[in-house]
Design a protein around this motif. Structure first.
Motif, PDB file in Angstrom:
ATOM      1  N   HIS A 264       0.746  -1.068  -0.062  1.00 25.47           N
ATOM      2  CA  HIS A 264      -0.040   0.058   0.042  1.00 25.47           C
ATOM      3  C   HIS A 264       0.838   1.217   0.246  1.00 25.47           C
ATOM      4  O   HIS A 264       1.738   1.373   0.764  1.00 25.47           O
ATOM      5  CB  HIS A 264      -0.750  -0.056   1.155  1.00 25.47           C
ATOM      6  N   GLU A 265       0.580   2.201  -0.895  1.00 27.04           N
ATOM      7  CA  GLU A 265       1.366   3.287  -0.925  1.00 27.04           C
ATOM      8  C   GLU A 265       0.670   4.703  -1.038  1.00 27.04           C
ATOM      9  O   GLU A 265      -0.352   4.815  -1.426  1.00 27.04           O
ATOM     10  CB  GLU A 265       2.290   3.312  -2.288  1.00 27.04           C
ATOM     11  N   LYS A 266       1.027   5.751  -0.513  1.00 23.09           N
ATOM     12  CA  LYS A 266       0.689   6.808  -0.264  1.00 23.09           C
ATOM     13  C   LYS A 266       1.032   7.772  -1.252  1.00 23.09           C
ATOM     14  O   LYS A 266       2.133   7.935  -1.359  1.00 23.09           O
ATOM     15  CB  LYS A 266       0.324   7.385   1.011  1.00 23.09           C
ATOM     16  N   SER A 267       0.277   8.528  -2.090  1.00 24.38           N
ATOM     17  CA  SER A 267       0.700   9.628  -2.837  1.00 24.38           C
ATOM     18  C   SER A 267      -0.408  10.866  -2.679  1.00 24.38           C
ATOM     19  O   SER A 267      -1.060  10.757  -1.846  1.00 24.38           O
ATOM     20  CB  SER A 267       0.497   9.286  -4.547  1.00 24.38           C
ATOM     21  N   ALA A 268       0.007  12.055  -3.515  1.00 25.29           N
ATOM     22  CA  ALA A 268      -0.961  13.071  -3.292  1.00 25.29           C
ATOM     23  C   ALA A 268      -2.382  12.883  -3.499  1.00 25.29           C
ATOM     24  O   ALA A 268      -3.275  13.594  -3.016  1.00 25.29           O
ATOM     25  CB  ALA A 268      -0.521  14.041  -4.514  1.00 25.29           C
ATOM     26  N   GLY A 269      -2.633  11.662  -4.350  1.00 17.81           N
ATOM     27  CA  GLY A 269      -3.983  11.468  -4.531  1.00 17.81           C
ATOM     28  C   GLY A 269      -4.722  10.437  -3.600  1.00 17.81           C
ATOM     29  O   GLY A 269      -5.882  10.103  -3.731  1.00 17.81           O
TER      30      GLY A 269
END
Length: 278
Positions: A264-269
């Motif tokens: 699971h990865e977090k980005s601006a979206g």
């Protein structure tokens, strides 16, 4: 007798405990007493008395629910916020399933000192009560501890969490921030104060001890240093609320058929996930 154990293990006392946890309790409290009962020193003791002693230990283990631990598990066991990332929902379910085991809130926190890793066991204090940041993890520490200097130099960190009953592992990477007495943000200071109020008296008292990690003379008075200090009602100047802001979560489910591993990865979206080979 085996029938006594089977009947007792299906009673209401064990209702909240998973089958795997029940087996470990039996192994820990019943089998050692039975082995001792077969020794020469115990041959004159009636078997019923030995079984009673073993079951008493089982009752004690099953009933030893720490009130603080239960309250913590309940607060983490459900995701009221529908926007909570998927990995947090899996994590909350694992915590809820193992809420009867106080060790389920223990995890390993790794930081960096220079070019070397530093790891220690910490206690998970729940998620930050903030709708805008539903994925921030809370810990506590002492302002005088070595990890504060490590965070100042390099805030990158990782926690590793394994749940024995559900057989799930969570590796959470991100960066650390801390809220100390010198913080100027009223909101962050309110989080620190709320966490202080949630601590037990003995936990608060520990922040009045001598500086952690410093050399201790053999002639030092343990009674004066560790038992006499009185915990203050207001947060100790040494008390720090530690926040972990995750950006990557590696979730492994060993019980799935086949085993399932997702990144699971977090980005601006927001958060996204992908499946990888276990």
């Amino acid at each position: 007798r085996p029938s006594m154990v089977v009947t007792f293990m299906s009673s209401a006392v064990f209702a909240p405990i998973t089958a795997a946890r029940r087996l470990r309790i039996i192994q820990r409290h019943f089998q050692p007493v039975m082995r001792w009962g077969c020794s020469s020193s115990a041959r004159r003791i009636p078997a019923r008395n030995l079984a009673t002693a073993a079951l008493a230990g089982i009752v004690s283990a099953a009933s030893a629910y720490d009130s603080e631990s239960n309250a913590l598990a309940e607060s983490m066991g459900t995701c009221a916020n529908g926007d909570a990332p998927e990995w947090r929902q899996f994590l909350s379910k694992s915590i809820h399933k193992e809420k009867g085991d106080p060790t389920s809130k223990f995890l390993t926190l790794a930081t960096v000192k220079g070019s070397e890793p530093r790891a220690r066991t910490v206690v998970f204090r729940g998620f930050l009560d903030d709708e805008k940041n539903p994925d921030i993890l809370k810990f506590i520490t002492d302002l005088r501890s070595e990890k504060i200097g490590e965070i100042d130099a390099n805030p990158k960190a990782e926690v590793m969490w394994y749940f024995l009953d559900t057989r799930e592992q969570f590796r959470i990477r991100g960066h650390l921030e801390y809220v100390s007495k010198d913080d100027t943000d009223p909101q962050r200071l309110s989080w620190r104060e709320s966490q202080w109020k949630a601590l037990s008296e003995s936990a608060r008292q520990s922040y009045e001890w001598p500086s952690p990690g410093t050399d201790r003379d053999n002639s030092a008075n343990d009674e004066d240093d560790f038992f006499k200090p009185t915990a203050s009602k207001a947060p100790s100047p040494n008390f720090v609320l530690l926040l972990m802001i995750p950006d990557t979560v590696d979730h492994l489910r060993l019980r799935a058929k086949p085993q399932m591993r997702c990144i699971h990865e977090k980005s601006a979206g927001g958060w996204s996930w992908r499946r990888v080979n276990p």
